[in-house]
Design a protein around this motif. Structure first.
Motif, PDB file in Angstrom:
ATOM      1  N   PRO A  23      30.825  12.515 -50.251  1.00  0.00           N
ATOM      2  CA  PRO A  23      31.591  12.386 -49.005  1.00  0.00           C
ATOM      3  C   PRO A  23      32.981  12.992 -49.099  1.00  0.00           C
ATOM      4  O   PRO A  23      33.498  13.499 -48.111  1.00  0.00           O
ATOM      5  N   LEU A  24      33.582  12.966 -50.295  1.00  0.00           N
ATOM      6  CA  LEU A  24      34.911  13.556 -50.442  1.00  0.00           C
ATOM      7  C   LEU A  24      34.850  15.071 -50.304  1.00  0.00           C
ATOM      8  O   LEU A  24      35.773  15.689 -49.761  1.00  0.00           O
ATOM      9  N   HIS A  25      33.764  15.699 -50.778  1.00  0.00           N
ATOM     10  CA  HIS A  25      33.579  17.133 -50.547  1.00  0.00           C
ATOM     11  C   HIS A  25      33.540  17.427 -49.051  1.00  0.00           C
ATOM     12  O   HIS A  25      34.171  18.374 -48.569  1.00  0.00           O
ATOM     13  N   ALA A  26      32.789  16.599 -48.318  1.00  0.00           N
ATOM     14  CA  ALA A  26      32.654  16.819 -46.875  1.00  0.00           C
ATOM     15  C   ALA A  26      33.990  16.648 -46.167  1.00  0.00           C
ATOM     16  O   ALA A  26      34.346  17.428 -45.281  1.00  0.00           O
ATOM     17  N   ALA A  27      34.740  15.607 -46.554  1.00  0.00           N
ATOM     18  CA  ALA A  27      36.043  15.369 -45.932  1.00  0.00           C
ATOM     19  C   ALA A  27      37.015  16.499 -46.261  1.00  0.00           C
ATOM     20  O   ALA A  27      37.768  16.960 -45.395  1.00  0.00           O
ATOM     21  N   ALA A  28      37.005  16.960 -47.512  1.00  0.00           N
ATOM     22  CA  ALA A  28      37.907  18.047 -47.915  1.00  0.00           C
ATOM     23  C   ALA A  28      37.546  19.339 -47.208  1.00  0.00           C
ATOM     24  O   ALA A  28      38.423  20.092 -46.769  1.00  0.00           O
ATOM     25  N   ASP A  29      36.252  19.603 -47.057  1.00  0.00           N
ATOM     26  CA  ASP A  29      35.807  20.822 -46.392  1.00  0.00           C
ATOM     27  C   ASP A  29      36.176  20.815 -44.911  1.00  0.00           C
ATOM     28  O   ASP A  29      36.462  21.868 -44.329  1.00  0.00           O
ATOM     29  N   ALA A  30      36.175  19.630 -44.304  1.00  0.00           N
ATOM     30  CA  ALA A  30      36.495  19.512 -42.882  1.00  0.00           C
ATOM     31  C   ALA A  30      37.992  19.333 -42.636  1.00  0.00           C
ATOM     32  O   ALA A  30      38.431  19.373 -41.484  1.00  0.00           O
ATOM     33  N   GLY A  31      38.749  19.104 -43.689  1.00  0.00           N
ATOM     34  CA  GLY A  31      40.181  18.863 -43.517  1.00  0.00           C
ATOM     35  C   GLY A  31      40.485  17.508 -42.915  1.00  0.00           C
ATOM     36  O   GLY A  31      41.530  17.325 -42.283  1.00  0.00           O
ATOM     37  N   ALA A  32      39.581  16.549 -43.128  1.00  0.00           N
ATOM     38  CA  ALA A  32      39.749  15.204 -42.571  1.00  0.00           C
ATOM     39  C   ALA A  32      40.657  14.389 -43.489  1.00  0.00           C
ATOM     40  O   ALA A  32      40.193  13.750 -44.437  1.00  0.00           O
ATOM     41  N   MET A  33      41.948  14.387 -43.187  1.00  0.00           N
ATOM     42  CA  MET A  33      42.930  13.754 -44.064  1.00  0.00           C
ATOM     43  C   MET A  33      42.730  12.248 -44.159  1.00  0.00           C
ATOM     44  O   MET A  33      42.777  11.671 -45.252  1.00  0.00           O
ATOM     45  N   ARG A  34      42.518  11.584 -43.018  1.00  0.00           N
ATOM     46  CA  ARG A  34      42.379  10.124 -43.023  1.00  0.00           C
ATOM     47  C   ARG A  34      41.156   9.694 -43.833  1.00  0.00           C
ATOM     48  O   ARG A  34      41.228   8.752 -44.634  1.00  0.00           O
ATOM     49  N   ALA A  35      40.040  10.395 -43.629  1.00  0.00           N
ATOM     50  CA  ALA A  35      38.824  10.067 -44.381  1.00  0.00           C
ATOM     51  C   ALA A  35      39.035  10.313 -45.870  1.00  0.00           C
ATOM     52  O   ALA A  35      38.583   9.518 -46.710  1.00  0.00           O
ATOM     53  N   ALA A  36      39.731  11.391 -46.214  1.00  0.00           N
ATOM     54  CA  ALA A  36      39.964  11.697 -47.633  1.00  0.00           C
ATOM     55  C   ALA A  36      40.807  10.617 -48.291  1.00  0.00           C
ATOM     56  O   ALA A  36      40.549  10.230 -49.436  1.00  0.00           O
ATOM     57  N   ARG A  37      41.817  10.122 -47.592  1.00  0.00           N
ATOM     58  CA  ARG A  37      42.661   9.065 -48.168  1.00  0.00           C
ATOM     59  C   ARG A  37      41.843   7.804 -48.439  1.00  0.00           C
ATOM     60  O   ARG A  37      42.000   7.158 -49.479  1.00  0.00           O
ATOM     61  N   SER A  53      26.815  21.713 -57.058  1.00  0.00           N
ATOM     62  CA  SER A  53      25.937  22.624 -57.791  1.00  0.00           C
ATOM     63  C   SER A  53      26.614  23.953 -58.106  1.00  0.00           C
ATOM     64  O   SER A  53      26.170  24.691 -58.981  1.00  0.00           O
ATOM     65  N   HIS A  54      27.672  24.277 -57.383  1.00  0.00           N
ATOM     66  CA  HIS A  54      28.424  25.504 -57.641  1.00  0.00           C
ATOM     67  C   HIS A  54      29.530  25.274 -58.670  1.00  0.00           C
ATOM     68  O   HIS A  54      30.247  26.197 -59.034  1.00  0.00           O
ATOM     69  N   GLY A  55      29.637  24.023 -59.122  1.00  0.00           N
ATOM     70  CA  GLY A  55      30.699  23.691 -60.064  1.00  0.00           C
ATOM     71  C   GLY A  55      32.030  23.443 -59.400  1.00  0.00           C
ATOM     72  O   GLY A  55      33.071  23.452 -60.057  1.00  0.00           O
ATOM     73  N   ALA A  56      32.028  23.224 -58.089  1.00  0.00           N
ATOM     74  CA  ALA A  56      33.266  23.063 -57.323  1.00  0.00           C
ATOM     75  C   ALA A  56      33.568  21.592 -57.097  1.00  0.00           C
ATOM     76  O   ALA A  56      32.687  20.811 -56.717  1.00  0.00           O
ATOM     77  N   THR A  57      34.816  21.216 -57.317  1.00  0.00           N
ATOM     78  CA  THR A  57      35.273  19.861 -57.026  1.00  0.00           C
ATOM     79  C   THR A  57      35.696  19.764 -55.567  1.00  0.00           C
ATOM     80  O   THR A  57      35.660  20.754 -54.821  1.00  0.00           O
ATOM     81  N   ALA A  58      36.118  18.576 -55.155  1.00  0.00           N
ATOM     82  CA  ALA A  58      36.604  18.403 -53.785  1.00  0.00           C
ATOM     83  C   ALA A  58      37.847  19.255 -53.547  1.00  0.00           C
ATOM     84  O   ALA A  58      38.098  19.707 -52.420  1.00  0.00           O
ATOM     85  N   LEU A  59      38.632  19.500 -54.593  1.00  0.00           N
ATOM     86  CA  LEU A  59      39.806  20.355 -54.453  1.00  0.00           C
ATOM     87  C   LEU A  59      39.398  21.795 -54.168  1.00  0.00           C
ATOM     88  O   LEU A  59      40.042  22.494 -53.384  1.00  0.00           O
ATOM     89  N   HIS A  60      38.327  22.240 -54.784  1.00  0.00           N
ATOM     90  CA  HIS A  60      37.787  23.561 -54.459  1.00  0.00           C
ATOM     91  C   HIS A  60      37.345  23.610 -52.995  1.00  0.00           C
ATOM     92  O   HIS A  60      37.558  24.616 -52.307  1.00  0.00           O
ATOM     93  N   ALA A  61      36.701  22.527 -52.546  1.00  0.00           N
ATOM     94  CA  ALA A  61      36.254  22.485 -51.156  1.00  0.00           C
ATOM     95  C   ALA A  61      37.434  22.577 -50.197  1.00  0.00           C
ATOM     96  O   ALA A  61      37.364  23.252 -49.166  1.00  0.00           O
ATOM     97  N   ALA A  62      38.532  21.906 -50.529  1.00  0.00           N
ATOM     98  CA  ALA A  62      39.728  21.995 -49.704  1.00  0.00           C
ATOM     99  C   ALA A  62      40.301  23.409 -49.705  1.00  0.00           C
ATOM    100  O   ALA A  62      40.949  23.832 -48.752  1.00  0.00           O
ATOM    101  N   ALA A  63      40.056  24.150 -50.798  1.00  0.00           N
ATOM    102  CA  ALA A  63      40.550  25.514 -50.917  1.00  0.00           C
ATOM    103  C   ALA A  63      39.632  26.540 -50.259  1.00  0.00           C
ATOM    104  O   ALA A  63      39.926  27.728 -50.277  1.00  0.00           O
TER     105      ALA A  63
END
Length: 299
Positions: A23-37, A53-63
């Motif tokens: 879920p944190l990947h999804a929130a980071a990818d969508a830019g959902a700040m409240r959900a991420a917190r 599976s790509h080796g990406a963390t939630a921080l990568h998703a935010a990027a």
């Protein structure tokens, strides 16, 4: 992502995708700040730090790294505020220097983002988060240490007895944030490119013009991409001049190692000059080599 109501909070602790996305990947990818917190405060640390599976963390998703298949990802525009939030709030859980299957760090993904004007803001947010972490570490190191007071009492006791105090090994201050920044700035991907070199290569190949609808927009993107590369180069040069530079070989994986200046009379190692023509690189190398180092100034 639904939290509350009939849903159990435990539901957020389960990966929601066969690709290993949380879920944190999804929130980071969508830019959902409240959900991420909320998620960073409720999810187990192992899932906060989980890579897909790509080796990406939630921080990568935010990027802007979005996994679309096993070992494959597409490039989206980053979310600057999300990058800053995860880099600072989850610093103890998410490794900011983590690399995906293409050996790219979050800085590589930001440097090559489709819209460099947004990427520049995200990189500034990332560097600001690292600066805040460094400041927090410096304050913690400067805080009064109860052991120091006890050491003073012991020294006074030995002095009254007229006995020499046994020498204890001295530990130099450590700063994890700075070592992580060194690794980020000099990490090389599968094509042996740093984030700075990647940004300059995109400028040289005219990538900005292919993605823009007008000449004005293409010029703006090119200027932003150059600004990204210059920012990364200036940051590394500033660290080197104040003695915080360490090569990735000695910094990577040893974030707890003591951080010190180069020996007197020896300048810190220079970063490689990539992403430029040989003539320009030679000219810049000559310019950099004449700059006085901290060690020379101290000597």
């Amino acid at each position: 992502i639904i939290i509350g109501g009939e849903q159990s909070p435990d539901n957020i602790n389960v990966a929601i995708s066969p690709l290993g996305l949380t879920p944190l990947h999804a929130a980071a990818d969508a830019g959902a700040m409240r959900a991420a917190r909320v998620l960073t405060q409720t999810m187990p640390a192992a899932l906060v730090a989980q890579a897909d599976s790509h080796g990406a963390t939630a921080l990568h998703a935010a990027a802007g790294c979005r996994a679309v298949a096993a070992g494959a990802a597409q490039h989206e525009n980053p979310h600057p505020q999300m990058v800053g939030l995860l880099a600072y709030e989850c610093a103890s859980v998410i490794d900011v220097t983590h690399r995906d299957v293409r050996l790219r760090t979050v800085l590589h993904w930001l440097a090559a983002a489709p819209d460099p004007t947004i990427a520049l803001k995200a990189i500034e947010a990332l560097l600001e988060a690292i600066d805040r972490l460094e400041e927090d570490e410096r304050k913690a190191l400067a805080a009064p240490d109860p052991a120091a007071k006890a050491s003073g009492v012991i020294a006074a006791t030995y002095s009254r007895r007229g006995q020499p105090q046994p020498q204890q090994p001295q530990q130099r201050p450590q700063c994890r944030a700075l070592l992580q920044l060194v690794v980020l700035l000099e990490a090389r991907d599968e094509k042996d490119e740093t984030a700075e070199a990647l940004a300059r290569d995109l400028v040289r190949t005219g990538d900005a013009g292919r993605r823009c609808g007008s000449l004005e927009e293409a010029k703006e993107h090119e200027e932003a991409r150059v600004a990204i590369a210059d920012l990364l180069r200036r940051r590394l040069f500033a660290m080197r001049m104040r003695g915080d530079y360490r090569s990735p070989a000695s910094a990577a994986g040893t974030f707890g190692a003591p951080l010190g200046r180069a020996p007197l009379g020896r300048a810190p190692p220079r970063p490689p000059l990539l992403g430029r023509s040989s003539t320009m690189a030679a000219g810049e190398a000559a310019t950099v080599s004449t700059a006085p180092s901290v060690a020379d100034a101290l000597e």
